[in-house]
Enzyme design. Structure first.
Site, PDB file in Angstrom:
ATOM      1  N   GLU A   1       0.834  -1.201   0.000  1.00 12.25           N
ATOM      2  CA  GLU A   1       0.000   0.000   0.000  1.00 12.25           C
ATOM      3  C   GLU A   1       0.875   1.260   0.000  1.00 12.25           C
ATOM      4  OE1 GLU A   1      -3.989   1.842   2.087  1.00 12.25           O
ATOM      5  OE2 GLU A   1      -2.530   0.928   3.367  1.00 12.25           O
TER       6      GLU A   1
ATOM      7  N   GLU B   1      -5.582  -1.692  12.892  1.00 11.14           N
ATOM      8  CA  GLU B   1      -5.417  -2.588  11.738  1.00 11.14           C
ATOM      9  C   GLU B   1      -6.521  -3.637  11.687  1.00 11.14           C
ATOM     10  OE1 GLU B   1      -3.463  -1.355   9.771  1.00 11.14           O
ATOM     11  OE2 GLU B   1      -2.292  -0.126  11.160  1.00 11.14           O
TER      12      GLU B   1
ATOM     13  N   GLU C   1      -8.988   5.291   6.528  1.00  9.66           N
ATOM     14  CA  GLU C   1      -8.092   5.650   7.631  1.00  9.66           C
ATOM     15  C   GLU C   1      -8.798   6.433   8.733  1.00  9.66           C
ATOM     16  OE1 GLU C   1      -5.650   4.061   7.975  1.00  9.66           O
ATOM     17  OE2 GLU C   1      -4.951   3.449   5.995  1.00  9.66           O
TER      18      GLU C   1
ATOM     19  N   ARG D   1       6.455   9.544   1.917  1.00  9.30           N
ATOM     20  CA  ARG D   1       5.725  10.593   2.609  1.00  9.30           C
ATOM     21  C   ARG D   1       6.409  11.031   3.894  1.00  9.30           C
ATOM     22  NH1 ARG D   1       3.438   6.444   5.597  1.00  9.30           N
ATOM     23  NH2 ARG D   1       1.916   7.145   7.143  1.00  9.30           N
TER      24      ARG D   1
END
Ligand code: BES
Ligand code: ZN
Length: 945
Positions: free
Chosen positions: A190, A366, A388, A867
């Site tokens: 991901e 998760e 998220e 990121r």
């Protein structure tokens, strides 16, 4: 099976596969494949041509469409992976079943950093194939058009590198107990990295089933994947592990791990919703005892979710693994969640109360995704907040369900809500739902807006519609869209259907489709109170700037809740303030003194009152703080400081409010106050009022500091959290006893590192302030040596933090430089190292110089799509507060205009520096005047306090 063994030998030798015989062309994993092998024999001549034509690159200049064409739909993948742990490379082959929905003569899918050695299409002729690096596409051109409704089978043989990366299929290493280096391989797909593990249609809506086979060394190694192993073929040195085919799912959820990890097992009880199933936790064998807490908590929280969602867990097992090298904290691969070691392994002799809570939080997050995200997935990354934000909110509910004494529902405020309210009060913020196209943009959208604002507006929505209605909507949503993809509207449709009268969609769009949030201004009228709204911006100067267009003109539909001074039973009323009306009146009896809006701060907005109303609230806090519960006290502190920071309220209000802290005993409000005290100290550090500020801040902390002391409670989670918060603030603000205690403990520890380790809760404070207060170079060296020797990941993080506390710039520079070496600081921890040093005022200029000087190497090592690397700029510069610094930052941008995933972080950095400069100009005098007692008594009711 001999055939596949033979094939593997050939590929393992790393020669380009010679397509001389059919047996070498397509390896076989099972009988079905062998059958197909015969079918493709006639195509061998074409393979040879492709070999010559491979790896052509195409570059595009004009505006690029990064999305895959819609002509083809993959339905099933058979993937065969052979990671070679010794060379750090892997080979693979796959067959993808594809349905044609629009006629085309091209097959376009993703592939990146893979070498493609062969491509074939069953019963069709391939003209050419090429890799396009910009879009990370593999473009296959056929000699003839594929008609609509055709079913085709695409076969690809590929290979790639696993070393020096943390995405795609990659390798990780650790030292076992005997000190030998062990290699494992694992995957992180991901958001856009499945294409680095195998060529695939790497978009979340391209769901398919996956039949995976993984080759691992025979002996102590084994392979695990999303599903259970159904067959194992021993081939001498190697063994093939064949896994049950998955359910329909997105590519980013595929996971394979080859390791010699040990495991422990427990059972998850379905309690009537589906079947019981097994949960195993994997870790390096010498650490396997550390999985006990995670396994126990993991099973408990999974059982909670099954009851909450009322949807059976869709797979037959749910495993978790602690990986020594890991880019984020954890990843929700369906059936096999992976974690960095600090996020899964708990050992009471190393792990703090906070570590324990974080592990529970990560697991709960998760596991929440196993349904919300995995079973039902966003259509495209624009809507990643659905995944998220929801998981972020659910993780608090999940931990709360198992550990109700941890105060998780209030901790949401301080960990999630308060930080994002700061971020989202800037012009450089962005809406929750935001268009993203490139890999860098997709990577960058996993940010505090998607997680924390997403989680916060879900929490607001739940409060608005009621917890039971919300839960029902979630179940309906999961059932209706299972194994499919959704957009934000699909979720809101389900909530709306449960409570049709509440106008859920109209309300929610104002929160998801425009950035920022409002401040509600409350004034007293003869009939009660009048409420108006305005976008809240933390810097008054930002109001002068032209904002980006917004369809709602920066007005929000606000679900207001409120309580009033005379409602002593704590009752709460509510009213919706629609974005398209000017104001809202709240009619209340005239005997009501104060009113408090945003009860428990479940709304995503701030509330400002006329000064006389603030005075009454402060008065109430001072006379009887228990009239407001923990969440409301934390909220009042947070809003008062934020409004004052923005010059929408006199700084005297929050400063006066701090007086009540003498009576405060709870963690969450203290956390707000302590952090604010530290932040102001950092802002005033180079100002003349600094010393008097320190005196005041220390005096606020003195009592609670004494009361809590340095002895950790055996079994009082929140008191332990409070202690660490208070001791950290006391040491940061230089309370002499705190620094002395830290030093004494630190020196005792250095003298006897094995027996005199401080309690895990106190370690960071003791190491950091021990180092800070010690002028001797040898203390640093001693701690550094212990750090190098330390095997426990969470202890290493604590020591790394402590080492960053030095007041010597040279030492900090050396540490930064040493840390670049992966054998000293793992790549996964590098950004933490940089941040730790930059957070130290002595280290800040060292890091800033280093970052600029080494930008070319840093960006080459971590890539611009990373990121965490992108975010560094705003973290390093967050305390800059001068025009020269601002110019330096702008010069740096001009020199290196490519920011990749850091584009927004760069804008944020500049905005923060300007804010810092102006904050000082606006607030310094007010604060210092108040401290010196020369502030005019602004509060009309001050005399009654
Ligand atoms: N899906 C993410 C992992 C992820 C993050 C993948 C960013 C790709 C890019 C996972 O569910 C997650 O959110 N992990 C968090 C931890 C969690 C407790 C918030 C993380 O890794 O920080
Ligand atoms: Zn997540």
């Amino acid at each position: 099976m001999f055939l596949s063994g033979y094939w593997l030998q050939v590929v393992l030798s790393w020669a380009v596969v010679a397509f001389a015989t059919a047996t070498v062309v397509v390896a076989v994993q099972n009988a079905k494949l062998e059958q197909d092998l015969r079918d493709v024999q006639s195509k061998i001549d074409i393979f040879e041509e492709w070999n010559g034509a491979k790896n052509q690159r195409v570059k595009r200049e004009d505006s690029i469409d990064y999305r895959l064409p819609t002509a083809l739909v993959p339905t099933h993948y058979e993937v065969y992976w052979h990671p070679d742990l010794e060379t750090g490379t892997f080979t693979g082959q796959e067959r993808i079943s594809i349905t044609v929905v629009e006629a085309t003569n091209q097959i376009i899918l993703h592939s990146y950093l893979l070498e493609i050695t062969s491509v074939y299409v069953l019963n069709r002729e391939v003209e050419s194939f090429e890799l396009e690096t910009e879009r990370q596409f593999l473009i296959i051109t056929l000699t003839q058009e594929l008609p609509v409704d055709a079913s085709i089978t695409l076969g690809i043989i590929f290979n790639g590198q696993m070393k020096d990366k943390l995405v795609g299929l990659y390798s990780s290493t650790y030292q076992n107990e005997a000190g030998a280096q062990r290699n494992i391989s694992t995957s992180q797909f991901e958001p856009v990295y499945a294409r680095q593990g195998f060529p695939c249609f790497d978009e979340p809506a391209m769901k398919a089933t996956f039949a995976i086979t993984v080759v691992h060394p025979s002996g102590s190694y084994h392979a695990i994947s999303n599903m259970k192993e159904i067959e194992s073929n021993y081939l001498g040195d190697y063994t093939e592990a064949i896994f049950e085919s998955t359910v329909k799912m997105s590519t980013y959820l595929v996971c394979v791990i080859v390791s010699d990890f040990a495991s422990q097992e427990t059972t998850v009880r379905a309690n009537g919703i589906g079947e019981d199933f097994s949960m195993q936790a994997y870790a390096t064998s010498h650490q396997i005892d550390k999985v006990e807490f995670a396994l126990e908590f993991g099973a408990a929280v999974t059982e909670y979710y099954i009851q909450y969602y009322k949807v059976a867990y869709p797979l037959t097992k749910l495993d978790m693994a602690a990986i020594p090298d890991f880019s984020s904290n954890a990843m929700e691969h369906w059936g096999l969640v992976t974690y960095r070691e600090t996020a899964l392994l708990y050992d009471s002799s190393y792990s703090s109360t906070l570590n324990k809570q974080s592990i529970a939080g990560v697991l709960a997050h998760e596991i929440a995704h196993q349904w919300f995200g995995n079973l039902v997935t966003m259509q495209w990354w624009n809507d990643i907040w659905l995944n998220e934000g929801f998981a972020r909110y659910m993780q608090y509910k999940g931990v709360n369900a198992v550990h109700s004494d941890w105060g998780m529902l209030e901790q949401f405020q301080i960990i999630a809500l308060h930080p994002v309210l700061l971020y989202d009060a800037k012009l450089s913020s962005h809406p929750i739902v935001q268009q993203v196209d490139t890999p860098a943009e997709i990577s960058a959208i996993f940010d505090t807006i998607s997680y924390e604002k997403g989680g916060s507006v879900i929490r607001m929505l739940e409060t608005y519609v009621g917890a039971e209605n919300f839960e029902e909507a979630v179940t309906n949503y999961l059932v209706k869209h299972q194994f499919q993809n959704t957009v934000t509207d699909d979720f809101l449709t389900e909530v709306d259907a449960v409570v049709p009268a509440l106008g859920v969609k109209k309300l929610m769009l104002t929160w998801t489709n425009q950035m920022g949030y409002p401040v509600l201004n409350v004034s007293k009228t003869s009939a009660g109170f009048l409420v108006t709204q305005q976008r809240f911006l933390s810097n008054p100067a930002s109001y002068e700037e032209e904002p980006e267009d917004s369809e709602f003109g920066y007005k929000w539909s606000v679900p207001i809740t409120y309580t009033a001074s005379t409602w002593e039973d704590g009752s709460v009323s509510s009213v919706v303030y629609d974005y398209d009306v000017d104001s809202v009146g709240i009619a209340l009896d005239s005997d009501i003194e104060w009113i408090k809006l945003n009860v428990h701060q479940t709304g995503y907005y701030r509330v400002n009152y006329e000064e006389s109303l603030w005075t009454l609230l402060i008065q109430q806090l001072t006379t009887d703080p228990s009239r407001f519960d923990i969440a409301d006290r934390a909220h009042l502190l947070n809003d008062a400081f934020a409004l004052a920071d923005a010059s929408q309220l006199s700084y005297i209000v929050p400063l006066e409010m701090t007086g009540y802290l003498a009576q405060e005993q709870d963690f969450v409000p203290w956390y707000v106050a302590a952090n604010k005290l530290i932040a102001i100290h950092r802002s005033l550090m180079f100002s003349e009022g600094y010393v008097s500020y320190l005196t005041y801040a220390r005096s606020l902390l003195a009592n609670i500091y004494q009361e809590l002391g340095w002895t950790v409670d055996a079994n009082n989670h929140l008191r332990n959290r409070l202690r660490v918060s208070i001791l950290s603030a006391a040491c940061a603000l230089g309370l002499p006893d705190c620094l002395e205690q830290a030093s004494t403990r630190f020196n005792a520890f250095l003298q006897n590192p094995t027996t005199a380790r401080p309690s895990p809760d106190l370690r960071e404070i003791v190491y950091y302030y021990g180092i800070q207060e010690s002028s001797s170079q040898s203390s640093w060296q001693q701690l550094y040596a212990l750090f190098l020797d330390e095997a426990d990941a969470s202890e290493r993080v604590k020591m790394m933090y402590g080492l960053a506390g030095s007041r010597d710039a040279q030492t900090l520079f050396n540490f930064l430089d040493l840390g670049y070496d992966e054998s000293i600081v793992r790549s996964q921890d590098y950004f933490t190292l940089v941040q730790n040093i930059a957070a130290n005022p002595v280290g800040e200029p060292v890091v800033w110089e280093y970052y600029r000087e080494h930008w070319p190497e840093l960006s080459a090592r971590f890539t611009l799509t990373n990121r965490n690397f992108g975010r560094l700029i705003s973290q390093i510069t967050q305390n800059f507060a001068g025009t020269v610094k601002l110019e330096e930052v702008q010069q740096f941008y001009a020199k290196y205009p490519e920011a990749g995933a850091g584009a927004n972080s760069r804008l944020e950095a500049v905005e923060t520096i300007k804010y810092n400069i102006e904050w000082l100009a606006r607030n310094r005098a007010d604060i210092t005047d108040w401290l010196s007692g020369t502030a005019s008594p602004l509060l009309t009711a001050k005399n009654q306090l």
